[in-house]
Enzyme design. Sequence first.
Site, PDB file in Angstrom:
ATOM      1  N   ASP A   1      -7.033  -1.365  -4.437  1.00 14.36           N
ATOM      2  CA  ASP A   1      -8.046  -0.998  -3.445  1.00 14.36           C
ATOM      3  C   ASP A   1      -8.996   0.062  -4.008  1.00 14.36           C
ATOM      4  OD1 ASP A   1      -6.768  -2.674  -1.590  1.00 14.36           O
ATOM      5  OD2 ASP A   1      -5.581  -1.025  -0.757  1.00 14.36           O
TER       6      ASP A   1
ATOM      7  N   ASP B   1       0.862  -1.189   0.000  1.00 15.09           N
ATOM      8  CA  ASP B   1       0.000   0.000   0.000  1.00 15.09           C
ATOM      9  C   ASP B   1       0.892   1.230   0.000  1.00 15.09           C
ATOM     10  OD1 ASP B   1      -2.441  -1.402   0.117  1.00 15.09           O
ATOM     11  OD2 ASP B   1      -2.317  -1.576   2.296  1.00 15.09           O
TER      12      ASP B   1
END
Length: 158
Positions: A132, A112
């Site tokens: 995401d 991330d």
Amino acid sequence: MFIYYAIAAVIIAADQFTKWLVLQNMEIGERIPVIEPYLGWLSHRNRGAAWGMLEGQMWLFAIITIAVIAGILYYFHKHAKGQPLFQLSLMVILGGAIGNFVDRMLRGEVVDFVDVLIPVINYDFPIFNIADAALTIGVILMIIFVIYDEKQEKKKVS
């Protein structure tokens, strides 16, 4: 139909390329400001699901993701024909699901890197990635489709 698969492929490629850039150029925990303090790139790893839930349960994520991918492909080919918004939403979700699946299977964790501070409420949003974002956008598109489809069905009945 090819264009929808191409959309999923572009999402997967962009997701994996940006994660590769983070892995090659940033240390874990390093933050590069983009629009200080609201947006930055922050190298982070997630061994769980959303917000780190169920950390370390890779076998569970693998089973769930394979089932989700199978469901998406089934709905895409059996129920979404002639419904472009439904087709688009399914392929955007597919791209996001595969993007994070690749990370989990190859690295045992998800990379991330998008760090967002929402200024009005001063909320530091959980760090995320392109996969995401695609999952979120795909679900929003599907909700819009369902609402629109229900309105169309009500018009047919009345």
